[in-house]
Design a protein around this motif. Structure first.
Motif, PDB file in Angstrom:
ATOM      1  N   ARG A 147       0.793  -1.373  -0.068  1.00 50.96           N
ATOM      2  CA  ARG A 147      -0.030  -0.097   0.029  1.00 50.96           C
ATOM      3  C   ARG A 147       0.928   1.217  -0.155  1.00 50.96           C
ATOM      4  NH1 ARG A 147      -5.573  -0.307   1.409  1.00 50.96           N
ATOM      5  NH2 ARG A 147      -6.209  -2.656   1.809  1.00 50.96           N
ATOM      6  N   PHE A 148       1.926   1.257   0.860  1.00 56.91           N
ATOM      7  CA  PHE A 148       2.911   2.494   0.794  1.00 56.91           C
ATOM      8  C   PHE A 148       3.441   2.889  -0.407  1.00 56.91           C
ATOM      9  CE2 PHE A 148       6.581   4.715   1.731  1.00 56.91           C
ATOM     10  CZ  PHE A 148       6.196   5.919   2.258  1.00 56.91           C
ATOM     11  N   PHE A 149       4.120   1.690  -1.247  1.00 54.81           N
ATOM     12  CA  PHE A 149       4.581   1.655  -2.436  1.00 54.81           C
ATOM     13  C   PHE A 149       3.865   2.270  -3.311  1.00 54.81           C
ATOM     14  CE2 PHE A 149       8.104  -0.471  -0.766  1.00 54.81           C
ATOM     15  CZ  PHE A 149       9.165  -0.378  -1.458  1.00 54.81           C
ATOM     16  N   ILE A 150       2.453   1.629  -3.269  1.00 51.85           N
ATOM     17  CA  ILE A 150       1.620   1.904  -4.636  1.00 51.85           C
ATOM     18  C   ILE A 150       0.853   3.298  -4.254  1.00 51.85           C
ATOM     19  CG2 ILE A 150      -0.515   1.291  -6.058  1.00 51.85           C
ATOM     20  CD1 ILE A 150       0.313  -1.567  -5.327  1.00 51.85           C
ATOM     21  N   ILE A 151       0.037   3.447  -3.401  1.00 50.54           N
ATOM     22  CA  ILE A 151      -0.698   4.665  -2.782  1.00 50.54           C
ATOM     23  C   ILE A 151       0.021   5.681  -2.416  1.00 50.54           C
ATOM     24  CG2 ILE A 151      -2.728   5.488  -1.512  1.00 50.54           C
ATOM     25  CD1 ILE A 151      -3.783   2.715  -1.369  1.00 50.54           C
ATOM     26  N   GLY A 152       1.072   5.431  -1.648  1.00 48.10           N
ATOM     27  CA  GLY A 152       2.030   6.569  -1.059  1.00 48.10           C
ATOM     28  C   GLY A 152       2.892   7.003  -2.070  1.00 48.10           C
ATOM     29  N   GLY A 153       3.295   6.132  -2.878  1.00 47.61           N
ATOM     30  CA  GLY A 153       4.089   6.580  -4.210  1.00 47.61           C
ATOM     31  C   GLY A 153       3.491   7.545  -5.063  1.00 47.61           C
ATOM     32  N   ASN A 403       1.757  30.544  -0.543  1.00 52.05           N
ATOM     33  CA  ASN A 403       0.999  30.581   0.958  1.00 52.05           C
ATOM     34  C   ASN A 403       0.093  29.382   1.169  1.00 52.05           C
ATOM     35  OD1 ASN A 403       2.164  33.136   1.135  1.00 52.05           O
ATOM     36  ND2 ASN A 403       0.220  34.254   0.414  1.00 52.05           N
ATOM     37  N   LEU A 404      -0.663  28.974   0.269  1.00 53.63           N
ATOM     38  CA  LEU A 404      -1.417  27.818   0.334  1.00 53.63           C
ATOM     39  C   LEU A 404      -0.731  26.485   0.779  1.00 53.63           C
ATOM     40  CD1 LEU A 404      -4.141  28.347  -2.376  1.00 53.63           C
ATOM     41  CD2 LEU A 404      -4.477  28.645   0.067  1.00 53.63           C
ATOM     42  N   MET A 405       0.553  26.506  -0.123  1.00 54.57           N
ATOM     43  CA  MET A 405       1.370  25.225   0.373  1.00 54.57           C
ATOM     44  C   MET A 405       1.883  25.307   1.783  1.00 54.57           C
ATOM     45  SD  MET A 405       4.899  24.812   0.461  1.00 54.57           S
ATOM     46  CE  MET A 405       5.577  26.218  -0.281  1.00 54.57           C
ATOM     47  N   PHE A 406       2.234  26.441   2.077  1.00 58.10           N
ATOM     48  CA  PHE A 406       2.788  26.651   3.475  1.00 58.10           C
ATOM     49  C   PHE A 406       1.730  26.195   4.548  1.00 58.10           C
ATOM     50  CE2 PHE A 406       3.880  29.082   7.256  1.00 58.10           C
ATOM     51  CZ  PHE A 406       5.068  28.649   7.693  1.00 58.10           C
ATOM     52  N   CYS A 407       0.769  26.647   4.505  1.00 57.17           N
ATOM     53  CA  CYS A 407      -0.154  26.522   5.586  1.00 57.17           C
ATOM     54  C   CYS A 407      -0.492  24.942   5.452  1.00 57.17           C
ATOM     55  CB  CYS A 407      -1.476  27.507   5.307  1.00 57.17           C
ATOM     56  SG  CYS A 407      -2.672  27.096   4.186  1.00 57.17           S
ATOM     57  N   PHE A 408      -0.829  24.604   4.406  1.00 57.03           N
ATOM     58  CA  PHE A 408      -0.996  22.889   4.364  1.00 57.03           C
ATOM     59  C   PHE A 408      -0.003  22.290   4.822  1.00 57.03           C
ATOM     60  CE2 PHE A 408      -1.335  18.937   1.235  1.00 57.03           C
ATOM     61  CZ  PHE A 408      -2.594  18.579   2.006  1.00 57.03           C
ATOM     62  N   VAL A 409       1.205  22.494   4.581  1.00 65.57           N
ATOM     63  CA  VAL A 409       2.415  21.657   5.327  1.00 65.57           C
ATOM     64  C   VAL A 409       2.227  21.647   6.716  1.00 65.57           C
ATOM     65  CG1 VAL A 409       4.849  21.276   5.511  1.00 65.57           C
ATOM     66  CG2 VAL A 409       3.749  21.872   3.117  1.00 65.57           C
ATOM     67  N   VAL A 410       2.266  22.888   7.037  1.00 65.04           N
ATOM     68  CA  VAL A 410       2.375  23.206   8.617  1.00 65.04           C
ATOM     69  C   VAL A 410       0.951  22.342   9.228  1.00 65.04           C
ATOM     70  CG1 VAL A 410       2.049  24.827  10.468  1.00 65.04           C
ATOM     71  CG2 VAL A 410       3.267  25.253   8.624  1.00 65.04           C
ATOM     72  N   ILE A 411      -0.251  22.666   8.777  1.00 66.57           N
ATOM     73  CA  ILE A 411      -1.437  21.780   9.408  1.00 66.57           C
ATOM     74  C   ILE A 411      -1.055  20.235   9.430  1.00 66.57           C
ATOM     75  CG2 ILE A 411      -4.053  21.354   9.235  1.00 66.57           C
ATOM     76  CD1 ILE A 411      -4.218  24.090   8.320  1.00 66.57           C
ATOM     77  N   VAL A 412      -0.757  19.631   8.123  1.00 62.70           N
ATOM     78  CA  VAL A 412      -0.568  18.338   8.147  1.00 62.70           C
ATOM     79  C   VAL A 412       0.562  17.873   9.196  1.00 62.70           C
ATOM     80  CG1 VAL A 412      -0.006  16.469   6.354  1.00 62.70           C
ATOM     81  CG2 VAL A 412      -1.574  18.274   5.709  1.00 62.70           C
ATOM     82  N   ARG A 426      -2.412  10.184   3.462  1.00 63.18           N
ATOM     83  CA  ARG A 426      -1.889  10.521   2.374  1.00 63.18           C
ATOM     84  C   ARG A 426      -1.571  12.106   2.148  1.00 63.18           C
ATOM     85  NH1 ARG A 426      -6.910   7.137   0.156  1.00 63.18           N
ATOM     86  NH2 ARG A 426      -6.200   5.215   1.214  1.00 63.18           N
ATOM     87  N   GLN A 427      -2.415  12.982   2.698  1.00 62.83           N
ATOM     88  CA  GLN A 427      -1.957  14.278   2.686  1.00 62.83           C
ATOM     89  C   GLN A 427      -0.851  14.790   3.107  1.00 62.83           C
ATOM     90  OE1 GLN A 427      -4.994  16.902   3.833  1.00 62.83           O
ATOM     91  NE2 GLN A 427      -6.494  15.626   3.599  1.00 62.83           N
ATOM     92  N   LEU A 428      -0.232  13.920   4.116  1.00 62.57           N
ATOM     93  CA  LEU A 428       1.314  14.235   4.557  1.00 62.57           C
ATOM     94  C   LEU A 428       2.296  13.844   3.557  1.00 62.57           C
ATOM     95  CD1 LEU A 428       3.335  14.530   6.759  1.00 62.57           C
ATOM     96  CD2 LEU A 428       3.180  11.978   7.066  1.00 62.57           C
ATOM     97  N   TRP A 429       2.177  13.072   2.591  1.00 62.65           N
ATOM     98  CA  TRP A 429       3.241  12.652   1.602  1.00 62.65           C
ATOM     99  C   TRP A 429       3.204  13.618   0.461  1.00 62.65           C
ATOM    100  CZ3 TRP A 429       6.397   9.899   4.556  1.00 62.65           C
ATOM    101  CH2 TRP A 429       5.712   9.088   5.346  1.00 62.65           C
ATOM    102  N   THR A 430       1.860  14.023   0.201  1.00 65.22           N
ATOM    103  CA  THR A 430       1.697  15.174  -0.790  1.00 65.22           C
ATOM    104  C   THR A 430       2.188  16.418  -0.237  1.00 65.22           C
ATOM    105  OG1 THR A 430       0.016  13.906  -2.142  1.00 65.22           O
ATOM    106  CG2 THR A 430       0.162  16.467  -2.332  1.00 65.22           C
ATOM    107  N   ALA A 431       2.096  16.731   0.896  1.00 69.65           N
ATOM    108  CA  ALA A 431       2.550  17.890   1.634  1.00 69.65           C
ATOM    109  C   ALA A 431       3.903  17.971   1.655  1.00 69.65           C
ATOM    110  CB  ALA A 431       1.843  18.270   2.947  1.00 69.65           C
ATOM    111  N   LEU A 432       4.344  16.860   1.821  1.00 70.64           N
ATOM    112  CA  LEU A 432       6.152  17.066   1.834  1.00 70.64           C
ATOM    113  C   LEU A 432       6.797  17.279   0.679  1.00 70.64           C
ATOM    114  CD1 LEU A 432       6.703  14.290   4.534  1.00 70.64           C
ATOM    115  CD2 LEU A 432       6.726  16.560   5.056  1.00 70.64           C
ATOM    116  N   SER A 433       5.846  16.832  -0.626  1.00 64.97           N
ATOM    117  CA  SER A 433       6.308  17.146  -1.788  1.00 64.97           C
ATOM    118  C   SER A 433       6.098  18.453  -2.405  1.00 64.97           C
ATOM    119  CB  SER A 433       5.764  16.104  -2.979  1.00 64.97           C
ATOM    120  OG  SER A 433       6.074  14.577  -2.642  1.00 64.97           O
ATOM    121  N   LEU A 434       5.100  19.094  -2.016  1.00 63.71           N
ATOM    122  CA  LEU A 434       4.759  20.278  -2.425  1.00 63.71           C
ATOM    123  C   LEU A 434       5.734  21.485  -2.358  1.00 63.71           C
ATOM    124  CD1 LEU A 434       0.810  20.588  -1.653  1.00 63.71           C
ATOM    125  CD2 LEU A 434       1.987  20.195  -3.678  1.00 63.71           C
TER     126      LEU A 434
END
Length: 448
Positions: A147-153, A403-412, A426-434
């Motif tokens: 699941r991590f390799f596929i969905i997290g990836g 600004n949106l990226m920053f607040c999203f990363v902080v909240i997650v 899943r929001q965590l992994w996308t947030a760390l990419s943004l």
């Protein structure tokens, strides 16, 4: 008998082509309509699932950023009574759409280059695969790793393929906002009850999280510089989301949204607020909250749970029911500091207590060891640093998106310290990419 065939004059054939085309289309429409009508009388409305699915597939592949946004919040709605009879796994559909879009972007060479900071993922992935040799739950470990390799990836790499323009980034964030509004509105009938408000899927934390993210998107992305009449509508949107947030009793999201709002006040120039607008908006929202709060029947369980935030007597009281899970995660980390107990081993060793420690760093530490946990913490640190640098950058192009990226990363990031697990969040992994995505796009000049 001499039978001769008269040839039609070419000009007559050309003149009749529009009539032939019109007749053909009319006949096809009549045949298809009649077929669907007869089939619907036999199979029911399930017959229309196929054409509707094809339409949805076309739209999602046309706008893969919406599919990515839906993947972030699909867990908020899965499990809803309205979807109980569905035979379609929405997560699988969204992953397939995104894999298709990512492959297409790769073939067209439209990918944004991956950052060197992603090297921090290698110790995590290596320990995941290695721990399959000693995990006490091999089947669960294989499932969790896959699941991590596929969905997290997809969540990690997807942004570099589908969030490649400012318009796509905006649609991604607006998808998260719409999910927060829908989930918040769906929770309102629970006001006045005894239990905390929940998302359509039945989870309190998910409701609080999507509501907090929605408030941040409105505050950072839609409020600054707007006329008063527009802001009045946005006030109502924030009120709806705030009621759901408080009613859910979710403490992590409340801390997260409080932190980013305080940051927006301190860095009001970067957010786009003028001093008069900031004072008026803040005073109006606080005053409206004070006036409306006595008339909104927030469940007592929610207020009692939130009241634990003001308790500083002990860490156990402050953390609430999850304190025991966090302690168990820390205990396993100390007992197996180098290798962890193995991926998926936590719920096996502590059957009936919890499936994960409800803290992503402790989940890595307890199941994969300190090397994976430290690698993850380093990744979070460099992502937060990159996000803050983009937030305070003097480059005014697409400042709202940063600004949106920053607040999203902080909240997650704040939320993942005391809730969720590495596959559900899943929001965590996308947030760390943004942050790295926007940095690369700004350097390349594609954020214009």
């Amino acid at each position: 008998m001499d039978l001769s065939l008269n040839e039609t004059h070419p000009s007559a054939l050309i003149a009749s082509r529009p009539q032939i085309l019109t007749s053909s289309v009319t006949i096809i429409i009549v045949i298809v309509s009649s077929t669907f009508t007869l089939a619907a009388s036999y199979y029911g409305w399930k017959l229309f699932i196929i054409p509707l699915s094809l339409i949805c597939w076309f739209l999602l592949t046309k706008f893969p950023e919406i599919a990515l946004g839906c993947l972030m919040v699909v867990g908020t709605f899965k499990g809803a009574p309205q979807l109980e009879g569905s035979t379609i796994d929405l997560t699988v559909v969204l992953v397939l759409v995104l894999v298709w879009s990512m492959a297409r972007a790769c073939l067209r060479r439209e990918l944004i280059p991956l950052p060197k900071e992603f090297l921090f993922y290698f110790p995590i992935l290596f320990m995941m695969l290695l721990s399959l040799l000693y995990t006490p739950n091999l089947s669960g470990g294989i499932d969790k790793t896959a699941r991590f390799f596929i969905i997290g990836g997809v969540a990690i790499l997807g942004p570099f393929a589908v969030l490649t323009t400012p318009a796509r980034l905006r649609r991604f964030f607006y998808t998260l906002l719409m999910a927060g509004i829908i989930a918040s509105a769906a929770s309102l009938p629970m006001l006045g009850g005894r239990e905390r408000l929940t998302a359509p899927g039945g989870d309190t934390i998910q409701l609080g999280h999507v509501a907090a993210v929605g408030i941040a998107i409105v505050w950072f992305g839609l409020m600054p510089g707007r006329k008063l009449m527009v802001r009045v509508i946005l006030y109502g949107c924030i009120t709806l989301l705030a009621v759901a947030l408080v009613g859910s009793g979710s403490r992590g999201p409340i801390i997260g949204i409080g932190a980013v709002i305080l940051i927006s006040i301190w860095h009001r120039r970067h957010v786009g607020f003028t001093v008069p607008q900031l004072l008026f908006d803040f005073a109006f929202l606080v005053g409206m909250g004070i006036l409306l709060l006595p008339f909104i029947p927030i469940p007592a369980e929610s207020t009692n749970y939130l009241g634990q935030l003001l308790s500083f007597k002990s860490a156990t009281t402050f953390l609430g029911p999850r304190a025991g899970l966090l302690q168990l995660g820390w205990k396993l980390t100390l007992e197996h500091p180098f290798t962890g107990v193995g991926i998926g081993g936590f719920p096996t060793l502590y059957t009936g207590i919890g499936n994960w420690p409800h803290s992503i760093p402790l989940e890595f530490g307890s199941e994969l060891g300190l090397i994976a946990a430290l690698s993850f913490c380093c990744l979070v640190f460099v992502a937060l640093m990159a996000a803050f640098k983009e937030f305070v950058s003097e480059d005014e192009s697409s400042q709202t998106l940063r600004n949106l990226m920053f607040c999203f990363v902080v909240i997650v990031t704040i939320s993942m310290l005391n809730t969720g697990n590495l596959n559900d969040n899943r929001q965590l992994w996308t947030a760390l990419s943004l942050p790295f995505l926007l940095r690369a796009a700004r350097v390349a000049g594609t954020l214009g």
